[in-house]
Design an enzyme around this catalytic site. Structure first.
Site, PDB file in Angstrom:
ATOM      1  N   LEU A 145      10.885  -3.511  -9.542  1.00 53.00           N
ATOM      2  CA  LEU A 145       9.556  -2.899  -9.513  1.00 53.00           C
ATOM      3  C   LEU A 145       9.060  -2.668  -8.082  1.00 53.00           C
ATOM      4  O   LEU A 145       9.078  -3.577  -7.259  1.00 53.00           O
ATOM      5  CB  LEU A 145       8.562  -3.806 -10.253  1.00 53.00           C
ATOM      6  CG  LEU A 145       7.144  -3.275 -10.392  1.00 53.00           C
ATOM      7  CD1 LEU A 145       7.096  -2.117 -11.366  1.00 53.00           C
ATOM      8  CD2 LEU A 145       6.198  -4.381 -10.834  1.00 53.00           C
ATOM      9  N   ASP A 146       8.614  -1.440  -7.814  1.00 48.07           N
ATOM     10  CA  ASP A 146       8.012  -1.079  -6.519  1.00 48.07           C
ATOM     11  C   ASP A 146       8.942  -1.345  -5.336  1.00 48.07           C
ATOM     12  O   ASP A 146       8.507  -1.779  -4.261  1.00 48.07           O
ATOM     13  CB  ASP A 146       6.647  -1.787  -6.320  1.00 48.07           C
ATOM     14  CG  ASP A 146       5.630  -1.363  -7.364  1.00 48.07           C
ATOM     15  OD1 ASP A 146       5.716  -0.218  -7.843  1.00 48.07           O
ATOM     16  OD2 ASP A 146       4.768  -2.173  -7.724  1.00 48.07           O
ATOM     17  N   ASN A 177      -3.147  12.344  -8.934  1.00 46.24           N
ATOM     18  CA  ASN A 177      -1.909  12.687  -8.219  1.00 46.24           C
ATOM     19  C   ASN A 177      -1.184  13.834  -8.921  1.00 46.24           C
ATOM     20  O   ASN A 177      -0.675  14.748  -8.269  1.00 46.24           O
ATOM     21  CB  ASN A 177      -0.995  11.467  -8.113  1.00 46.24           C
ATOM     22  CG  ASN A 177      -1.353  10.598  -6.920  1.00 46.24           C
ATOM     23  OD1 ASN A 177      -1.165  10.993  -5.782  1.00 46.24           O
ATOM     24  ND2 ASN A 177      -1.893   9.423  -7.186  1.00 46.24           N
ATOM     25  N   GLN A 216      -5.019  10.244   0.624  1.00 44.51           N
ATOM     26  CA  GLN A 216      -3.752  10.450   1.333  1.00 44.51           C
ATOM     27  C   GLN A 216      -2.571  10.566   0.370  1.00 44.51           C
ATOM     28  O   GLN A 216      -1.595  11.264   0.635  1.00 44.51           O
ATOM     29  CB  GLN A 216      -3.509   9.311   2.332  1.00 44.51           C
ATOM     30  CG  GLN A 216      -4.455   9.342   3.496  1.00 44.51           C
ATOM     31  CD  GLN A 216      -4.461  10.694   4.186  1.00 44.51           C
ATOM     32  OE1 GLN A 216      -3.426  11.201   4.608  1.00 44.51           O
ATOM     33  NE2 GLN A 216      -5.632  11.306   4.273  1.00 44.51           N
ATOM     34  N   GLY A 235      -4.902  10.885 -13.517  1.00 52.89           N
ATOM     35  CA  GLY A 235      -3.983  11.965 -13.191  1.00 52.89           C
ATOM     36  C   GLY A 235      -4.340  12.750 -11.942  1.00 52.89           C
ATOM     37  O   GLY A 235      -3.956  13.920 -11.813  1.00 52.89           O
ATOM     38  N   HIS A 239       3.183   4.369  -4.858  1.00 53.90           N
ATOM     39  CA  HIS A 239       2.588   3.044  -4.966  1.00 53.90           C
ATOM     40  C   HIS A 239       1.507   2.915  -3.896  1.00 53.90           C
ATOM     41  O   HIS A 239       1.752   3.271  -2.738  1.00 53.90           O
ATOM     42  CB  HIS A 239       3.664   1.972  -4.785  1.00 53.90           C
ATOM     43  CG  HIS A 239       3.124   0.590  -4.935  1.00 53.90           C
ATOM     44  ND1 HIS A 239       2.777   0.066  -6.149  1.00 53.90           N
ATOM     45  CD2 HIS A 239       2.826  -0.353  -3.998  1.00 53.90           C
ATOM     46  CE1 HIS A 239       2.289  -1.158  -5.971  1.00 53.90           C
ATOM     47  NE2 HIS A 239       2.310  -1.436  -4.679  1.00 53.90           N
ATOM     48  N   ILE A 285       6.209  -0.758 -17.124  1.00 53.78           N
ATOM     49  CA  ILE A 285       7.442  -1.195 -16.466  1.00 53.78           C
ATOM     50  C   ILE A 285       8.607  -0.584 -17.234  1.00 53.78           C
ATOM     51  O   ILE A 285       8.655  -0.655 -18.466  1.00 53.78           O
ATOM     52  CB  ILE A 285       7.523  -2.734 -16.455  1.00 53.78           C
ATOM     53  CG1 ILE A 285       6.423  -3.268 -15.546  1.00 53.78           C
ATOM     54  CG2 ILE A 285       8.894  -3.210 -15.995  1.00 53.78           C
ATOM     55  CD1 ILE A 285       6.304  -4.773 -15.536  1.00 53.78           C
TER      56      ILE A 285
HETATM   57  C1  GRF Z   1      -2.675   5.750  -7.680  1.00 55.61           C
HETATM   58  O1  GRF Z   1      -3.321   4.933  -6.753  1.00 55.61           O
HETATM   59  C2  GRF Z   1      -1.189   5.482  -7.654  1.00 55.61           C
HETATM   60  O2  GRF Z   1      -0.712   5.149  -6.404  1.00 55.61           O
HETATM   61  C3  GRF Z   1      -1.086   4.293  -8.573  1.00 55.61           C
HETATM   62  O3  GRF Z   1      -2.011   4.533  -9.595  1.00 55.61           O
HETATM   63  C4  GRF Z   1      -3.038   5.392  -9.127  1.00 55.61           C
HETATM   64  C5  GRF Z   1      -3.046   6.582 -10.042  1.00 55.61           C
HETATM   65  O4  GRF Z   1      -4.103   7.445  -9.813  1.00 55.61           O
HETATM   66  N1  GRF Z   1       0.274   4.102  -8.999  1.00 55.61           N
HETATM   67  P1  GRF Z   1      -4.104   8.879 -10.539  1.00 55.61           P
HETATM   68  O5  GRF Z   1      -3.942   8.655 -12.032  1.00 55.61           O
HETATM   69  O6  GRF Z   1      -3.023   9.706  -9.960  1.00 55.61           O
HETATM   70  O7  GRF Z   1      -5.480   9.422 -10.235  1.00 55.61           O
END
Ligand code: GRF
Length: 193
Positions: free
Chosen positions: A148-149, A14, A177, A12, A113, A96
């Site tokens: 997907l993606d 992000n 980033q 988590g 992604h 998914i």
């Molecule tokens: C990130 O690299 C995101 O792009 C990918 O899964 C990872 C999740 O990391 N989809 P976090 O759980 O946000 O630390």
């Protein structure tokens, strides 16, 4: 208030970056928006603890309790909709989603992604970028469509691939980033919703 619901499966980071930026930039005042809930398909997701520490509502919808994707997505949508979301944010959500689920939130469902889409959709993006000899890698924030993606790109960040990079080293460089572009893309999108 524009409610943001964030879906996580793992650490988590992000999600935490979005919550931090919402506080720092005072999204309640500046965007009329708030992170209303964090939902995980895994009861042990570290993101849940981070969210509760910030006094954000949390919920678990464990995919293992459902016979198929349709049943899981229906239960998930019910929990999400309980928070009246303007925006649904996938932040390391490793399931998914069915086309029905994606359609339900069309235009207000975003994902990050860890590659420069359309290159390297799917898993193991960093290893694949290293093996392909890429000189740059990065991350993409995009609207979610049934494929997907894929889906319209909202923002990208580029980082160098360095000589001797390991998958972990590159992943860390990209992730730092991600934490910059995801909150920024979300703020921009919220202004238009
Ligand atoms: C990130 O690299 C995101 O792009 C990918 O899964 C990872 C999740 O990391 N989809 P976090 O759980 O946000 O630390």
């Amino acid at each position: 208030m524009k409610n943001i619901v964030i879906l996580v499966s793992g650490g988590g980071s992000n999600m935490a970056a979005i919550v931090r930026e919402a506080q720092r930039a005072n999204w309640r005042e500046t965007l009329g928006a708030q992170v209303a809930a964090v939902i995980s398909n895994r009861p042990d997701a570290g993101g849940l603890r981070l969210a509760s520490e910030q006094k954000i509502a949390t919920a678990v919808v464990d995919h293992k309790n459902f016979p198929d994707r349709e049943a899981f997505d229906a239960a998930l949508a019910q929990v999400i909709d309980g928070h009246r979301p303007t925006l649904v944010v996938l932040a390391g959500f490793m399931r998914i989603l069915t086309p029905g689920f994606v359609d339900r939130y069309a235009g207000r469902l975003v994902n990050i992604h860890p590659s420069l889409l359309p290159a390297f959709p799917g898993l193991h993006t960093h290893q694949r970028a290293i093996e392909a000899g890429c000189q740059v890698a990065g991350a993409t924030v995009h609207l979610v469509t049934p494929q997907l993606d894929h889906g319209p790109i909202l923002e990208q960040a580029v980082v160098p691939v360095l000589a001797g990079d390991t998958e972990q080293a590159l992943a860390g460089r990209v992730l730092s980033q991600e934490h910059v572009i995801y909150p920024r893309a979300i703020a921009r999108l919220l202004r238009s919703l």
